[in-house]
Design a protein around this motif. Structure first.
Motif, PDB file in Angstrom:
ATOM      1  N   ILE A  17       0.837  -1.198   0.000  1.00  0.00           N
ATOM      2  CA  ILE A  17       0.000   0.000   0.000  1.00  0.00           C
ATOM      3  C   ILE A  17       0.875   1.252   0.000  1.00  0.00           C
ATOM      4  N   GLY A  18       1.856   1.261   0.887  1.00  0.00           N
ATOM      5  CA  GLY A  18       2.733   2.429   0.986  1.00  0.00           C
ATOM      6  C   GLY A  18       3.516   2.692  -0.291  1.00  0.00           C
ATOM      7  N   ARG A  23       4.263   5.893  -4.986  1.00  0.00           N
ATOM      8  CA  ARG A  23       4.575   6.003  -6.419  1.00  0.00           C
ATOM      9  C   ARG A  23       3.554   6.866  -7.150  1.00  0.00           C
ATOM     10  N   ILE A  24       2.281   6.703  -6.815  1.00  0.00           N
ATOM     11  CA  ILE A  24       1.247   7.530  -7.440  1.00  0.00           C
ATOM     12  C   ILE A  24       1.483   9.003  -7.132  1.00  0.00           C
ATOM     13  N   GLY A  25       1.781   9.296  -5.866  1.00  0.00           N
ATOM     14  CA  GLY A  25       2.027  10.691  -5.484  1.00  0.00           C
ATOM     15  C   GLY A  25       3.222  11.288  -6.211  1.00  0.00           C
ATOM     16  N   GLY A  26       4.293  10.536  -6.295  1.00  0.00           N
ATOM     17  CA  GLY A  26       5.483  11.025  -6.983  1.00  0.00           C
ATOM     18  C   GLY A  26       5.258  11.253  -8.464  1.00  0.00           C
ATOM     19  N   ILE A  53      -6.182   1.624  -4.426  1.00  0.00           N
ATOM     20  CA  ILE A  53      -5.056   0.867  -3.874  1.00  0.00           C
ATOM     21  C   ILE A  53      -5.263   0.626  -2.386  1.00  0.00           C
ATOM     22  N   GLU A  54      -5.726   1.643  -1.680  1.00  0.00           N
ATOM     23  CA  GLU A  54      -5.947   1.490  -0.253  1.00  0.00           C
ATOM     24  C   GLU A  54      -7.055   0.472   0.024  1.00  0.00           C
TER      25      GLU A  54
END
Length: 69
Positions: A17-18, A23-26, A53-54
């Motif tokens: 999850i992390g 990766r999505i945020g970046g 994803i969560e």
């Protein structure tokens, strides 16, 4: 022994999850830096993908803890 396996499964789910949300945020920040005018659409897609994803990760955690017995 099964409690240990559940803990390992939960840890792997949280790790996934992390990594996925990070990766999505970046990638979203990279995309916004390249096309600032599309930031609204990028943010919306990022939030939806992070929620999916969560949710999938939460199912992984629940399954890990349910298989504890």
């Amino acid at each position: 022994m099964t409690g240990t396996l559940a803990a390992v499964g939960a840890g792997l789910a949280v790790l996934g999850i992390g990594l996925g949300i990070g990766r999505i945020g970046g990638q979203a920040m990279d995309a916004i830096a390249r096309q600032p005018e599309a930031s609204g659409k990028i943010q919306t897609a990022m939030i939806i993908a992070a929620a999916l994803i969560e949710g999938a990760g939460l199912f992984g955690l629940v399954i890990a803890f349910l298989n504890n017995g």
